[in-house]
Structure formats: C-alpha cells, structure tokens
Design a protein around this motif. Structure first.
Motif: not given
Length: 257
Positions: A124-136
């Motif tokens: 769900g992290y990957l699906e819901d918040r790819p912007d934050s995953v990449v940003g991190a």
C-alpha cells in the motif's frame, strides 16, 4: 549489527557493512535508521551530528504524528536538514502502530496480499504514496553527510524505505531481509517507548501483545517478491515513478561510498 546505543532511541543502527552481490558493501556512516527521535539527549545529538556526521533526517511519519509529537531535539540543530515524506495516506490520524487505522480500508488492503497483512500494508505504501517513496530515496541520495530514516517504531515504514534503498545498491536480498528483521531484537523496548507517548498509547492498547508487532523475515521476503512480480523489480517500480536509472546510479554510488 552496528547498533547505535542512544539514550533517547532504542532502534537506531547503521546499515553500513551490508554486502552487495558484486562483493562490495554499504559504506558506514552513510545510511542510518531509527525509531522515534523525540527523546534524543544532548549526548545522542553529539554522537549523531558531530561524530557520525548526520546531515539529513528523512521523517516518514504522518502529518498527524509530526504535529502531535511536536518538534524533536534535532530540529534545533541548524546543520541538519529535515525532510518529511509520509508513506501513509494523509487522512485522519493514521500512525504506523494502530490496529484499526492502519487498515482503515482493511478489505482493500488485504486484497493486495491476503497471506500477510503487513506485506499488504507495505504494498500500500507503494500504491498510495509513490511520491513519498521516491522522495525519501531522493533525499537519501542528496544528503551531504549521513542520512537517517525514521518513523515511529523504525520497523514498517522505515523498513520498507531502507529495503528499497539497499536493493537499489545491490545488497544481497537475504541481507536486506535480515536487516529488516533485526528490529525484532528490540521490539519490547520500542513498544515501551511508544506506549509512553499519547500519540501512540491508545493505538497500542488495542494490540497489547509485543509478539504481534515483531517483524518477520517472511514478510519482507514476500514484499520484495511481490515487487518483482507486480512491477518487474524495485528499479522498475522506481523508474515508473520518476526515479530513473541515473538517479538509481547516484543513490547506489552514495550508499557504496
């Protein structure tokens, strides 16, 4: 496991030394991971900033957590850059230790991977918040000194972001999984700290058994296998969301020193 013995955090460690598939290793004092940093003491800050060279804190907590907990001691250190990348949907009062709010859309979450609810959450992290995953990952890559990734327990959100970073660097999958599971050695101490915080106490009261929170190697192994199956691998997932080969190379070089 190079634990950082801090007075105000119990799940802090340096991932330096983890082996890559081509015979290299993650550099020391480049990528740190930790639980909640609210209780850091002056001695902790000296170790992190003066001795290790911390320059960037990557905060994966939700906005609710950040506001509820207030500024931590490291916020007063001008030399340390703070970046916020919540990997949870920014709605309500979600934290990474709740029973109900973590799976507010429980059926949808479990549909991602019914065999393991925590793996489903991580997907769900990957699906819901790819912007934050990449940003991190981008924030880790851009850090001038050591980067420290943290959430509340330093287990789930931190575990996923660190696992993705290590995978980009070419770390053996078994070593990535083992690093994730190492948090289990300190799970009771982590939960004791969180239960003392009004932000997390009520959520944890719903899940009083410490063993229920212990990270399992099978969960991270399943998560990475699902990333391979669904997206073609970590690099392919990241590239699809704007973190392409050039940035992956930069992150890899950064982590290898």
């Amino acid at each position: 496991m190079p634990w950082l013995e801090l007075e105000g955090a119990v799940n802090a460690r340096d991932v330096g030394g983890l082996p890559t598939v081509d015979g290299a290793a993650i550099a020391e004092r480049i990528l740190l991971r930790a639980d909640n940093l609210q209780g850091l003491t002056p001695a902790d800050i000296k170790l992190l900033v003066d001795d290790i060279g911390l320059s960037t804190v990557v905060d994966l907590r939700s906005t609710h957590e950040v506001v509820s907990e207030g500024p931590g001691p490291l916020r007063a250190v001008e030399a340390v850059r703070h970046v916020h990348h919540s990997v949870l949907p920014e709605a309500g009062e979600a934290t990474d230790v709740t029973a109900d709010m973590l799976f507010a859309r429980r059926q949808e979450a479990l549909a991602r991977y019914p065999e393991d609810p925590m793996c489903a959450l991580y997907l769900g992290y990957l699906e819901d918040r790819p912007d934050s995953v990449v940003g991190a990952l981008r924030s880790i890559s851009e850090a001038e000194g050591a980067a420290l990734v943290h959430c509340a327990a330093g287990k789930d959100r931190t575990g996923v972001v660190v696992a993705l970073s290590l995978t980009v660097a070419g770390v053996h999958r078994d070593a990535v999984v083992a690093d994730y599971a190492a948090t289990g050695h300190r799970i009771s101490a982590i939960l004791t700290r969180l239960r003392a915080s009004p932000t997390y106490a009520e959520d944890l009261a719903r899940r009083p058994d410490d063993e229920e929170h212990r990270p399992r190697e099978a969960t991270m192994a399943a998560f990475l296998a699902q990333v391979d199956q669904r997206y073609g691998g970590v690099l392919e997932y990241l590239s699809a969301h704007g973190f392409g080969p050039a940035e992956a190379d930069t992150l890899r070089a950064r982590l290898l020193g």
